[in-house]
Design a protein around this motif. Sequence first.
Motif, PDB file in Angstrom:
ATOM      1  N   LEU A 184     -15.174 -61.628  17.468  1.00 54.11           N
ATOM      2  CA  LEU A 184     -15.734 -60.815  16.387  1.00 54.11           C
ATOM      3  C   LEU A 184     -17.079 -60.224  16.788  1.00 54.11           C
ATOM      4  O   LEU A 184     -17.390 -59.076  16.437  1.00 54.11           O
ATOM      5  CB  LEU A 184     -15.879 -61.661  15.118  1.00 54.11           C
ATOM      6  N   GLU A 185     -17.870 -60.994  17.528  1.00 51.26           N
ATOM      7  CA  GLU A 185     -19.148 -60.476  18.027  1.00 51.26           C
ATOM      8  C   GLU A 185     -18.935 -59.266  18.936  1.00 51.26           C
ATOM      9  O   GLU A 185     -19.749 -58.343  18.978  1.00 51.26           O
ATOM     10  CB  GLU A 185     -19.891 -61.559  18.811  1.00 51.26           C
ATOM     11  N   GLN A 192     -11.823 -65.343   7.991  1.00 57.12           N
ATOM     12  CA  GLN A 192     -13.079 -64.741   7.553  1.00 57.12           C
ATOM     13  C   GLN A 192     -14.272 -65.679   7.649  1.00 57.12           C
ATOM     14  O   GLN A 192     -15.417 -65.220   7.677  1.00 57.12           O
ATOM     15  CB  GLN A 192     -12.937 -64.236   6.112  1.00 57.12           C
ATOM     16  N   ILE A 193     -14.011 -66.984   7.727  1.00 56.39           N
ATOM     17  CA  ILE A 193     -15.138 -67.920   7.814  1.00 56.39           C
ATOM     18  C   ILE A 193     -15.967 -67.674   9.065  1.00 56.39           C
ATOM     19  O   ILE A 193     -17.163 -67.937   9.099  1.00 56.39           O
ATOM     20  CB  ILE A 193     -14.647 -69.389   7.771  1.00 56.39           C
ATOM     21  N   TYR A 194     -15.329 -67.109  10.107  1.00 55.84           N
ATOM     22  CA  TYR A 194     -16.069 -66.867  11.355  1.00 55.84           C
ATOM     23  C   TYR A 194     -17.060 -65.712  11.222  1.00 55.84           C
ATOM     24  O   TYR A 194     -17.968 -65.592  12.032  1.00 55.84           O
ATOM     25  CB  TYR A 194     -15.092 -66.603  12.503  1.00 55.84           C
ATOM     26  N   THR A 195     -16.901 -64.882  10.198  1.00 57.33           N
ATOM     27  CA  THR A 195     -17.878 -63.810   9.992  1.00 57.33           C
ATOM     28  C   THR A 195     -19.218 -64.369   9.537  1.00 57.33           C
ATOM     29  O   THR A 195     -20.240 -63.695   9.607  1.00 57.33           O
ATOM     30  CB  THR A 195     -17.379 -62.791   8.951  1.00 57.33           C
ATOM     31  N   HIS A 196     -19.206 -65.621   9.058  1.00 50.08           N
ATOM     32  CA  HIS A 196     -20.442 -66.243   8.556  1.00 50.08           C
ATOM     33  C   HIS A 196     -21.229 -66.946   9.660  1.00 50.08           C
ATOM     34  O   HIS A 196     -22.314 -67.450   9.410  1.00 50.08           O
ATOM     35  CB  HIS A 196     -20.114 -67.249   7.455  1.00 50.08           C
ATOM     36  N   VAL A 197     -20.662 -67.014  10.863  1.00 50.95           N
ATOM     37  CA  VAL A 197     -21.365 -67.709  11.940  1.00 50.95           C
ATOM     38  C   VAL A 197     -21.636 -66.792  13.125  1.00 50.95           C
ATOM     39  O   VAL A 197     -21.830 -67.248  14.247  1.00 50.95           O
ATOM     40  CB  VAL A 197     -20.573 -68.959  12.403  1.00 50.95           C
TER      41      VAL A 197
END
Length: 428
Positions: A386-387, A408-413
């Motif tokens: 995602l990065e 979507q939880i990975y968008t928060h990290v």
Amino acid sequence: MLRAEQFIRAFPGRRLAELEPDDISGYLARKGQISTLQAWQFRQTIDAIQNLYSIVNAEWAAPPDWDFWRDSARTLEAQHATTAREVAPVTPEDYAGRIGDTRFAPLIHKHLEVFVRLASGIRTRGMSIRTEKTYLGWVCRFLQHFDGRAPDDLGAREVANFLEHLVVNRNVAASTQNQALNALVFLYDKVLEQPLGDLGAFRRSRRPKRLPVVLSRNEVNRLLAELGGMQWLIASLLYGTGMRLMEALRLRVQDLEFDRGLIVVRRGKGDKDRIVPLPESLADPLARHLKEVRALHQRDLDAGFGEALLPDALARKYPGAPREWRWQFVFPSGRLSRDPRSESTRRHHLHETAVQKAVVAAARRAGIAKKASCHTLRHSFATHLLESGYDIRTVQELLGHSDVRTTQIYTHVLNRGGLAVRSPLDTG
């Protein structure tokens, strides 16, 4: 001393310094074919040989993979998720063994028909062996809580009472309470055909919001640098593909498609197949690794072994398939296992605990102040994609998530958080 003497006698007329790593690996492979050899005896043999060569100071370009052989001491137990999924429980003892608690055997004996129907219902729906184990366990605990009464005599009120008991008296997590709820709803809805309906109000465990642990790229590189041999290859594959640990360990030779640059993950979570990229940087190491695995397989064939466990009872339809190269595990154990049910001697994949312990130890040696595990490498894979600007739907497909909300939880990290907010301290 005994193990060292046995090794020396195996090479009459040859000095220790003259032996090559292939000679040592061949010796350990032959020892690994003795299925009656206990795990501690196999480890003793490896330690004795390694100690011998610490004295000899042999100069090798590539020493034997001592960690691999030591990790191979533990073979897959009869109730392991890989082996148990191919055999259905029959006796109350089988069911208790599947759950992992023999104390439940009398309870299961009392309600054996219910447990037979429960296991059958789970399997006919293609649910995983871990789900089978979990559901069987929760049904046992539920019936035991009500003094072994028949499930037909219990209903929604008792289920709600039990679920509240888990929170109030056992202080279980929200995920644990939901497991119990799912198991009991399945029992009454799909097996007994007595839907529970509305359970009414009962105390639920609070579900705290937790973010996954993610390593930076630098931390991943430091962790991998602390690993070697097969452990490095498996950990690199976890980070490079986003596979779960058991998905990687269950890979067969035919699942690696070097020409197309992809890996086929079969029977993943939810019994789904998917495709992940084969990292270019791992193509050559994997090819070299498979040459060693093929040599190990040939030794097995020459000794009258060479079978791998096949899924979905394919061995009955194709009797010669278990010995075929394409069906062998990519990451085999260094030891053969004797199946107590069929009496067949097979080479299973490496036990997952070996890789789990190696990754945790590597993170500690690398000075990573996070709770890093094999699954952390999967979290890091998703976050770093995602990065790099990859679409979240693409990441969802690679991870095998059924719902994009899980991804979507990975968008928060991400490096700058889900909202890409920049601290006012950095803006002047």
